[in-house]
Design a protein around this motif. Sequence first.
Motif, mmCIF file in Angstrom:
data_model
loop_
_atom_site.group_PDB
_atom_site.id
_atom_site.type_symbol
_atom_site.label_atom_id
_atom_site.label_comp_id
_atom_site.label_asym_id
_atom_site.label_seq_id
_atom_site.Cartn_x
_atom_site.Cartn_y
_atom_site.Cartn_z
ATOM 1 N N ARG B 235 0.811 -1.218 0.000
ATOM 2 C CA ARG B 235 0.000 0.000 0.000
ATOM 3 C C ARG B 235 0.844 1.268 0.000
ATOM 4 O O ARG B 235 0.306 2.368 -0.079
ATOM 5 N N ARG B 363 -12.899 5.629 -0.745
ATOM 6 C CA ARG B 363 -12.022 5.388 -1.899
ATOM 7 C C ARG B 363 -10.827 6.329 -1.802
ATOM 8 O O ARG B 363 -11.006 7.548 -1.796
ATOM 9 N N ASP B 365 -7.337 5.704 -3.551
ATOM 10 C CA ASP B 365 -6.274 4.977 -4.259
ATOM 11 C C ASP B 365 -5.371 5.901 -5.066
ATOM 12 O O ASP B 365 -4.235 5.546 -5.360
ATOM 13 N N GLY B 386 -0.175 7.340 -5.559
ATOM 14 C CA GLY B 386 -1.122 6.237 -5.514
ATOM 15 C C GLY B 386 -0.414 4.905 -5.424
ATOM 16 O O GLY B 386 0.828 4.838 -5.467
#
Lengths: 118, 388
Positions: B235, B363, B365, B386
């Motif tokens: 991530r 959301r 990302d 991202g």
Amino acid sequence: MSADRERFWHAWGEGTLLLETCVSCRLQRLYHSPLCPRCGSPEQRLEPSAGTGEIHSFTVVGHRAAPDRVVVLVTLVEDVRVLGTYDGAEPRIGQGVRIAPDGQAAGPIRFAPLEERR
Amino acid sequence: MTAGSYSGAALLGAAESDVGVFPERMTLDLLGQAAGRALADAGVPLAAIDGVLVSRSGELRAGDAPATELSEALGLRPRFVDTTLTGGNAPIIQVARAAAAITAGMCSYALVAFGSTQGSRRLRRSTGWATDPDSERVQFEQPTGYRSPISVHALIAQRHMHEFGTTSAHLAAVAVSDRKWAALNPAALRRGPLTVEDVLASPIVSSPLHVLDCCLVTDGAAAVVIGPAAGAPPRSPRVLGFAERHSHMSIVRGGDLTTSLAADTGPRALAMAKLAPRDMDAVQIYDAFTNMPVILLEDLGFCAKGDGGPFIASGATAPGGSLPMNTQGGGLSHCHPGMYGLFLVVEAVRQLTRTARERQLERADRILCHGAGGGAFGSHATLVLGAP
């Protein structure tokens, strides 16, 4: 201070706004550029501005201990921008202005409404 | 440059120091606190840092060598330093510089840091930094009685109103949107309710800008740790796109006041990322004054030119809106120690790593960060972050 800048402020004290002018391509500017931003020439000389233009934008600056100041960004007829002060009623964008020297050989550059010229 | 110029690096950790007004604390201590927290967040030991990037930071400018000064204080001997000085966007540029340096093998673990005690030390003069008597700022601009940089943005805002019909209420909506996010951030310094009417009722500093159209003036520091992408947690955010452009420091050379170089950097950074504005889940937009996000959202392509005011006033950028902006509260309500750029990146990292707590977006990302600097809106940098 550079010799040209001394000449500039001396001329302003006498009532003339000088613009740095490229000897090669004639591009004019207020602030110094050692090489012409358009053609790259290092040669320039100071030439008098017509001294008129219009208000491109303005702001009224509040001061606690002094009267509000009207600061204007003026586009001269030579297509050169100048930041200065404005002595007149309600400023508005597009208002025609002329330089209003007060005999001081120092900033700010002062402007007044064009209509007041006699 | 292509995205490949940055692809070898990942943002491993990010943090802020305490923010507020701390007369008893030094810039160096705030920098150290932010760096320590960012290193802990990254799981990287201090001794591993071999790249240090610091722009002008509070009193760390005696010798104009802030990266060396911070390295000295932390016992580091970096093989890569950077002291980019372009205004408040400099730390955003430095994040890209660090990612490029790591990708190129110039260093392995980079610390990007910024801090200042501007709020408590009152380092900034209302007429701006320049004191060189030969400078045009001193000779031409300071004698007008303007306030720098507030009056410069006032001139820009006034012109935007003239050209596009933007209103003071539109500008105020930026502050209101930021405040709604700040209410969800315990670290934000201004969290109480704020209405458009409150902003319009606050004193005018330089028309058309009111006190509440202007950012806070605080102390604080931020730090980001960047390291090799290989082995980084999945991530951990990557630099997907980046672009910068610089043109002027004085408003007299500002050309078109109402279209900024963000119209150049935004499309270039997004093209590098092979993404479009609609692909962004949130934005972090430099907001020292309320006119900035209005113009920047237009120029970056999130709304039509001239529609920035109505777009923000519609609630699009506030909690629940289609384009969450400045989810930490921004420079208007969170904090603003003179240069806010790195705080924009820190919040983007939090959102992207799902550590934004109460304000975590569903959301998150891809987030676009945009920093403007230069004192007269003449320096721009867009960073798209991202997952890879």
